[in-house]
Motif scaffolding. Structure first.
Motif, PDB file in Angstrom:
ATOM      1  N   VAL A  61       0.838  -1.207   0.000  1.00 57.75           N
ATOM      2  CA  VAL A  61       0.000   0.000   0.000  1.00 57.75           C
ATOM      3  C   VAL A  61       0.869   1.252   0.000  1.00 57.75           C
ATOM      4  N   LEU A  62       1.942   1.249   0.795  1.00 62.75           N
ATOM      5  CA  LEU A  62       2.847   2.402   0.837  1.00 62.75           C
ATOM      6  C   LEU A  62       3.474   2.662  -0.527  1.00 62.75           C
ATOM      7  N   ILE A  63       3.966   1.605  -1.155  1.00 62.88           N
ATOM      8  CA  ILE A  63       4.593   1.761  -2.473  1.00 62.88           C
ATOM      9  C   ILE A  63       3.567   2.226  -3.502  1.00 62.88           C
ATOM     10  N   LEU A 109       1.422   6.494  -6.797  1.00 59.23           N
ATOM     11  CA  LEU A 109       0.231   7.229  -7.226  1.00 59.23           C
ATOM     12  C   LEU A 109       0.424   8.732  -7.052  1.00 59.23           C
ATOM     13  N   VAL A 110       0.941   9.145  -5.881  1.00 56.32           N
ATOM     14  CA  VAL A 110       1.154  10.570  -5.620  1.00 56.32           C
ATOM     15  C   VAL A 110       2.199  11.141  -6.570  1.00 56.32           C
ATOM     16  N   ILE A 111       3.303  10.408  -6.754  1.00 58.57           N
ATOM     17  CA  ILE A 111       4.359  10.888  -7.654  1.00 58.57           C
ATOM     18  C   ILE A 111       3.841  10.987  -9.082  1.00 58.57           C
ATOM     19  N   SER A 112       3.083   9.971  -9.509  1.00 64.00           N
ATOM     20  CA  SER A 112       2.552   9.974 -10.875  1.00 64.00           C
ATOM     21  C   SER A 112       1.613  11.151 -11.101  1.00 64.00           C
ATOM     22  N   ILE A 146       2.770  18.207 -16.126  1.00 65.87           N
ATOM     23  CA  ILE A 146       2.663  18.057 -17.586  1.00 65.87           C
ATOM     24  C   ILE A 146       1.411  18.752 -18.107  1.00 65.87           C
ATOM     25  N   PHE A 147       0.282  18.541 -17.412  1.00 62.41           N
ATOM     26  CA  PHE A 147      -0.975  19.158 -17.855  1.00 62.41           C
ATOM     27  C   PHE A 147      -0.921  20.682 -17.750  1.00 62.41           C
ATOM     28  N   PHE A 148      -0.216  21.191 -16.722  1.00 58.12           N
ATOM     29  CA  PHE A 148      -0.087  22.644 -16.585  1.00 58.12           C
ATOM     30  C   PHE A 148       0.681  23.230 -17.775  1.00 58.12           C
TER      31      PHE A 148
END
Length: 417
Positions: free
Chosen positions: A15-17, A22-25, A32-34
């Motif tokens: 779950v931690l990984i 998920l947060v990093i992605s 990128i979207f900005f």
């Protein structure tokens, strides 16, 4: 079992990984979207400028080219700044959009859009952004968005971890409850209705444990029944043999030289059968704690057992070496003698040549005998019954039995401390 892993730790690590990735992605995607949104906004503005100019040009051919602080329009390729021409060639097609990074200032960008006017002339709309175009309001807004994004990511991360911990804790409690139930499962409660462990998989495990316990208890009951029947059935022929031996002795057969040896062998065989029957009865009874303990001279008992079973070595090229210093052990005498007799009798019975070494050192009885290599497998199988019968007795006495089998030797160690 020493290197066994914890499912709880494994799930938590996963779950931690997963949350970290998920947060990093999402952080990378936000950036990128900005950038992509900024580029699309500038491109849209340049297209709007070209559309407004086209409409004005159709009405008035002398309409001035759009021009502002950071927005300029060039009528031909040669008029473009040199750093733009290094990136964009003269064959840059109309209707294309591109971004040029300034060589002089890494924080300066040029957005170029080529557009063909109705008279066929290609115009170049250039929108430039640099340090001079920074807006405190925009920077403040961007910082706020960044902080909001980070805070939201951390809250989601901690929330997922918290939910995972709660789920793991709940499942762990149920697993521990299932473990306690399985450990306490016995003959008295094995037929009771299984409690609800809330999850399908845990309920299936509970049913499996109950079925296995039923099979084990049924096997134990069959074993106990067999031991009872076998021991009682063997008593009758042994009693008959003993009666006939006593009758022959009363007739004086033991005084005749030609009958002494066979009668002695028969007497010892009957005694061995009696010990075997006693062993079966005690294994079935399993009530060791109720038996009184005595101080037993182990060396004397072993010497007597060796003498009683010496007939098994008749006509064999076997040499017995003994090292039996005086030693005393506290144990139920009958059961202790059964254990020692089985070990020594097995060794004598299945050794056909070579040496048998019997040593008693510091509470450790060691019996080692040579095996014939060609017959090692069959001899090894023969040891099984006697050792199997005394394994339960040694465990009940608190002793430890170890068997070491090799191709040319067989060793039994009995720790009596």
């Amino acid at each position: 079992m020493k290197n066994s892993q914890s499912i709880k730790k494994l799930v938590l690590l996963f779950v931690l990984i997963a949350c970290s990735l998920l947060v990093i992605s999402y952080s990378i995607l936000v950036n990128i979207f900005f950038e992509k949104g900024l580029v699309l906004a500038v491109q849209h503005r340049l297209e709007l400028e070209s559309n407004f100019y086209a409409a004005a040009y159709e009405k008035d051919k002398g309409t001035r080219l759009p021009d502002a602080a950071n927005f300029k329009t060039f009528q031909d390729y040669e008029g473009l700044p040199a750093e733009i021409k290094e990136k964009v060639g003269p064959d840059f097609p109309a209707g294309e959009f591109d971004i040029v990074h300034s060589v002089k200032n890494e924080n300066e960008f040029h957005f170029i859009y080529s557009w063909k006017r109705s008279d066929g002339k290609v115009l170049y709309f250039v929108y430039s952004l640099g340090d001079a175009d920074k807006s405190e309001l925009i920077l403040s807004t961007l910082h706020g968005i960044a902080y909001y994004t980070i805070a939201t990511g951390l809250i989601l991360f901690l929330g997922i971890i918290l939910v995972a911990l709660l789920i793991i804790r709940r499942i762990t409690k149920l697993v521990m409850r299932l473990t306690d139930w399985a450990v306490n499962l016995n003959n008295d409660n094995v037929e009771k209705t299984i409690g609800d462990f809330q999850y399908k998989e845990l309920n299936q495990l509970a049913v499996l444990f109950q079925r296995n316990m039923r099979r084990q208890l049924a096997g134990i009951q069959r074993e106990q029944k067999f031991l009872r029947n076998a021991s009682h059935e063997l008593r009758t022929p042994v009693a008959v043999l003993q009666s006939n031996l006593d009758w022959l002795n009363r007739l004086g057969a033991d005084e005749e030289e030609k009958f002494k040896r066979p009668l002695s062998s028969m007497e010892k065989a009957v005694n061995n059968m009696k010990e075997l029957i006693t062993t079966l009865l005690w294994i079935n009874k399993k009530d060791i704690d109720s038996m009184p303990k005595h101080e037993i001279k182990v060396d004397d008992q072993l010497q007597n057992i060796i003498d009683e079973n010496s007939y098994l070595l008749a006509n064999k090229k076997v040499q017995v070496k003994m090292e039996l210093p005086p030693q005393v052990v506290s144990a139920p005498e009958t059961l202790a003698r059964i254990v020692w007799s089985n070990i020594i009798r097995n060794s004598f019975q299945h050794t056909y040549q070579g040496e048998i070494n019997i040593s008693l050192l510091e509470g450790m009885l060691t019996v080692t005998n040579d095996l014939i290599p060609d017959a090692a497998e069959s001899i090894s199988e023969g040891f099984g019954l006697g050792l199997m019968l005394i394994q339960d007795l040694t465990d009940s006495l608190g002793w430890h039995l170890t068997v070491n089998e090799r191709s040319t030797s067989y060793s039994v160690r009995l720790q009596m401390d």
